[in-house]
Design an enzyme around this catalytic site. Structure first.
Site, short mmCIF file in Angstrom:
data_model
loop_
_atom_site.label_atom_id
_atom_site.label_comp_id
_atom_site.label_asym_id
_atom_site.label_seq_id
_atom_site.Cartn_x
_atom_site.Cartn_y
_atom_site.Cartn_z
CG HIS A 136 -6.48 -0.31 0.28
ND1 HIS A 136 -5.47 0.27 -0.45
CD2 HIS A 136 -5.93 -0.67 1.48
CE1 HIS A 136 -4.36 0.25 0.27
NE2 HIS A 136 -4.61 -0.30 1.43
CD GLU A 178 -4.45 6.86 8.84
OE1 GLU A 178 -4.21 7.81 8.07
OE2 GLU A 178 -5.11 5.86 8.50
CG PHE A 193 -0.26 -6.20 4.57
CD1 PHE A 193 -1.02 -5.53 5.50
CD2 PHE A 193 -0.82 -7.28 3.91
CE1 PHE A 193 -2.32 -5.92 5.78
CE2 PHE A 193 -2.12 -7.69 4.17
CZ PHE A 193 -2.87 -7.01 5.12
CE LYS A 226 -5.96 3.40 1.17
NZ LYS A 226 -5.27 4.67 1.52
CG HIS A 237 -3.34 4.04 4.71
ND1 HIS A 237 -2.90 4.02 3.40
CD2 HIS A 237 -3.47 2.74 5.08
CE1 HIS A 237 -2.76 2.76 3.00
NE2 HIS A 237 -3.11 1.96 3.99
CB CYS A 242 -0.93 0.01 1.21
SG CYS A 242 -1.71 -1.57 1.53
#
Length: 407
Positions: free
Chosen positions: A334, A311, A394, A329, A300, A163
């Protein structure tokens, strides 16, 4: 050290393939999430939701030019063509001068090519494989195909970091110009849609199951969210050394003034709030700015419980509760390798126009999220000079970018 500016921007997204279309969706809170009927054939896949892009191979692209491209590379190349056009550099001799490079990423290559190799391993047959199968499958297919298509022969950085692929691409390009290694860079990220990507998050119980109401999900930071939705897209920035841009009379969209990246070193999928804070602080230090200088934060904001919580608390620890924040998003899903570049592009455009989109579907803030100035319900008009765009991936990879309005 050199100053770095943005002279070209373009992208393809589930809510449009040009800024006018995208901005209309953001202002009316119209998302690009759809029910994917073709996914009904996959037994055990729970989610049926995604954000597809309306895109086909451009008519002026020949089959010979695109034989090494799967969908992800094709979208990345076309987004780059649009960005080069925006920068006034399409077909310019500087592309092949060695002064320009590429920093571009995606989570993986194209899935039809991956499936062809899987067929070989499972069925012991090589039918379906050809001379371009690997080029379409490889993780750096987007970066390489951009370079081949436009004849760009400077440095190539391939950022396959899930990401943060797009945001790392922009960050590495910025540093490459800042420290004098290249004069211009094409930077960004892309990813194509596949049910297998949805399955990655499905197995983690992280996907939204509101299959009968796609317009109501995802819901970042909302108490009633039930997971993320996968999307696809591509976005490209043309970054340029300031004096070079001024000498050729280029239009400057913004200046890149800060970049921070780090890694958690803790868990492959569980986000760490302290490391997120670290990336934001690194970007602020690089820019030489206090937190109060940031007028807007592009979150994000994936709409997962752990991600939103970590976050939001990381953001609050640095900025308190007063900096406006929202998540793109909620409109696109995503978009994985594309999200860092798509969201940065959007943040810059909104900063230049003096308005910022709300988070779609955000109605009741989850009390487990930190108290922030979430933009809810309607566009907010703001006059600010700096925006921050954050992404977290990730593997515990974190990025933060800061852009300054060019006056």
């Amino acid at each position: 050290m050199k100053r770095v500016v943005v002279t070209g921007m373009a992208g393809l997204s589930p809510i449009g393939n040009d800024w006018q279309s995208i901005s209309e969706h953001l202002k009316t809170q119209t998302t690009g999430i759809r029910y994917m009927q073709d996914w009904d054939k996959y037994q055990g896949l729970n989610t049926r939701l995604a954000g597809p892009v309306d895109f086909e191979r451009p008519e002026h692209y020949s089959r010979k030019q695109t034989r090494s491209m799967g969908r992800v590379a094709l979208m990345a190349t076309y987004a780059t063509e649009l960005a080069l056009g925006d920068a006034g550099l399409l077909n310019d001799q500087v592309l092949k001068s060695g002064q320009m490079g590429v920093a571009y990423g995606s989570c993986s290559g194209s899935f039809d090519a991956i499936a062809d190799f899987g067929n070989m391993l499972l069925n012991h047959r090589t039918d379906g494989l050809n001379a371009t199968s690997y080029i379409r499958m490889m993780g750096h297919t987007a970066a390489v195909n951009i370079g081949l298509f436009f004849g760009i022969n400077g440095r190539v950085y391939t950022t396959s970091s899930a990401c943060t692929s797009g945001s790392q691409g922009i960050g590495y390009a910025y540093e490459t110009i800042k420290y004098g290694h290249q004069t211009l860079m094409a930077a960004g990220g892309a990813d194509e849609l596949s049910a297998s990507q949805a399955a990655v998050f499905d197995t983690l119980y992280a996907t939204s199951l509101k299959n009968d109401a796609p317009e109501t999900t995802p819901r970042p930071f909302d108490l009633n969210r039930d997971g993320l939705v996968i999307g696809e897209g591509a976005a490209t920035f043309i970054l340029e050394e300031l004096e070079h841009a001024k000498a050729r009379g280029a239009t400057i969209h913004a200046e890149v003034v800060g970049y921070g990246t780090n890694s958690d070193g803790l868990h492959v999928t569980q986000p760490d709030s302290r490391s997120m804070q670290g990336a934001m602080r690194l970007a602020l230090e690089d820019a030489g700015l206090p937190p109060a200088a940031i007028g807007y934060i592009s979150a994000h904001g994936t709409a997962t419980e752990h991600g939103d919580g970590a976050e939001s608390h990381a953001t609050a620890a640095i900025f308190g509760a007063n900096t406006p924040i929202s998540s793109m998003k909620s409109y696109t899903g995503h978009t994985l390798g594309a999200c860092g570049a798509l969201e940065a592009w959007t943040a810059i455009q909104m900063m230049n126009e003096g308005w910022f989109h709300p988070t779609a579907n955000l109605q009741t803030i989850d009390p487990n999220c930190a108290p922030l100035d979430y933009i809810i319900g309607a566009v907010r008009k703001l006059d600010c000079s700096y925006v921050m765009s954050n992404n977290f991936a990730f593997g515990g990879i974190n990025t933060s970018l800061i852009f300054k309005r060019w006056d």
